[in-house]
Enzyme design. Sequence first.
Site, PDB file in Angstrom:
ATOM      1  CE  LYS A 135      43.324   2.166 -20.483  1.00  0.00           C
ATOM      2  NZ  LYS A 135      42.984   1.155 -21.486  1.00  0.00           N
ATOM      3  CD  GLU A 137      39.576   0.723 -22.278  1.00  0.00           C
ATOM      4  OE1 GLU A 137      39.922  -0.280 -21.636  1.00  0.00           O
ATOM      5  OE2 GLU A 137      40.214   1.172 -23.245  1.00  0.00           O
ATOM      6  CE  LYS A 190      44.886   0.165 -15.446  1.00  0.00           C
ATOM      7  NZ  LYS A 190      45.127  -1.048 -16.264  1.00  0.00           N
TER       8      LYS A 190
END
Length: 548
Positions: free
Chosen positions: A198, A345, A365
């Site tokens: 990410k 991230e 995520k």
Amino acid sequence: MENHDSFYKFCQLCQSLYDADDHQEKRDALERHFADFRGSAFMWRELLAPAESDAAADRELTLIFETILSIERTEQENVTRNLKCTIDGAAVPLSRESRITVPQVYEFINDLRGSGSRQERLRLIGQFAAGCTDEDLLTVFRVVSDHAHAGLSAEDVMELVEPWERFQKPVPPALAQPCRRLASVLVKHPEGALAEVKYDGERVQVHKAGSRFKFFSRTLKPVPEHKVAGCREHLTRAFPRARNFILDAEIVMVDGSGEALPFGTLGRLKQMEHADGHVCMYIFDCLRYNGVSYLNATPLDFRRRVLQDEIVPIEGRVVLSAMERTNTLSELRRFVHRTLATGAEGVVLKGRLSSYAPNKRDWFKMKKEHLCDGALVDTLDLVVLGAYYGTGRNCRKMSVFLMGCLDRESNVWTTVTKVHSGLADAALTALSKELRPLMAAPRDDLPEWFDCNESMVPHLLAADPEKMPVWEIACSEMKANIGAHTAGVTMRFPRVKRFRPDKDWSTATDLQEAEQLIRNSQENTKKTFARLATTYDGPSPNKKLKLN
């Protein structure tokens, strides 16, 4: 100025389809016409091969045009110029030059189909024909008799015209939900998952139609030009066989060595501070390519392979996102830990066979805040320095709060972040009543104890910061970064974790402590995930990964 909706151009296109020798030549003619098209694609498509039609009305209209033009439907292919139009025995004078447009013809034919009587249709045709050339009327005849496409199927027309119809219409993005248990990914996707880095940039949806490009943000708004400077040229080189596409990507500012610059450097002013910086685009999904839609049904494995087959990577400019296939929980865990150890991230986890689902949270995520039961979440104990009024029903209430810390070296209070309280209406009203006596509207000349950028000056400012409450503020990531706030600290996605009545200004986090906490946090995070990933023996997630 060129009129892309000129009906004369439509007539030329129809004639070129009739003149083509075979099916592929017809497709090529249609594709060439729309290579740099800027007109009303939907109307062109409906005139060429309508999605729906009124068969009875079109049969009646065909008979009318055969009569007034004195030609048979089957003779259209051999008809040349010098047609005459006769209605009720009277010749209708035709124009020498075509002045009508595709939208006018589209509206005219819809009016004809909606008219009830033959006499009314003849009246409408007589009025409209006066502004047409003989070629215009022949082409209108071809449209109503379903011959304008010259044998191309509706699927052919849809495939070749629709990319331009879709152009400038962004697709709602596929979304991800927070993942706190990696096992849940493989429970939902037993076929295995694709684990992807990410990137800490801004999401962008890229549309290409011929030589034109459009860029849309996550909120479906046009991306400012300075954020995609140079991307058109690099995308053209990176996808040399692409006629049209819709891609999902992330744009990140990188320096001359290719290292990612901090989040926020895509802004115009921030870009000026990094003379050697430029935008790198990481492509991670394909919604459409060369007329073929990959929405809703095509597995991610296949979409990814399309990208791999088509892209010619340009290092530091246009590349595929780093992604790896994982089939077991241990493989998934190692990739996540290894990626987070690099300071990324986070990671995005997607089922290998999952489709691209606009506006649905079908992906997962994971960031460091989701691991270790939240033990790696960054927090600061900050003092409330000001407040901003809300909007709507909160227009008279403090809704957003300005948090800050004391710089003990200069004895000045600096701003760190703005944060919503997260309270329900009743609790927010009570909090506003509690804080209001401690605050006042700031004067033009701010007090000497308060260091604040002009854009961040609150509606209400603390009269005395030493009497203000302390709140513990959590965030997904904390970095040293000169930005909107004067403390030089950036808190990503800040939120109030809890109120701290046990603390006052003297025991709250000061600027020097905050700077040390940032250094410790980044170092400890990397060490933690590096330790967790020691058994990981796969390729580095910083490099381009290929699917097996």
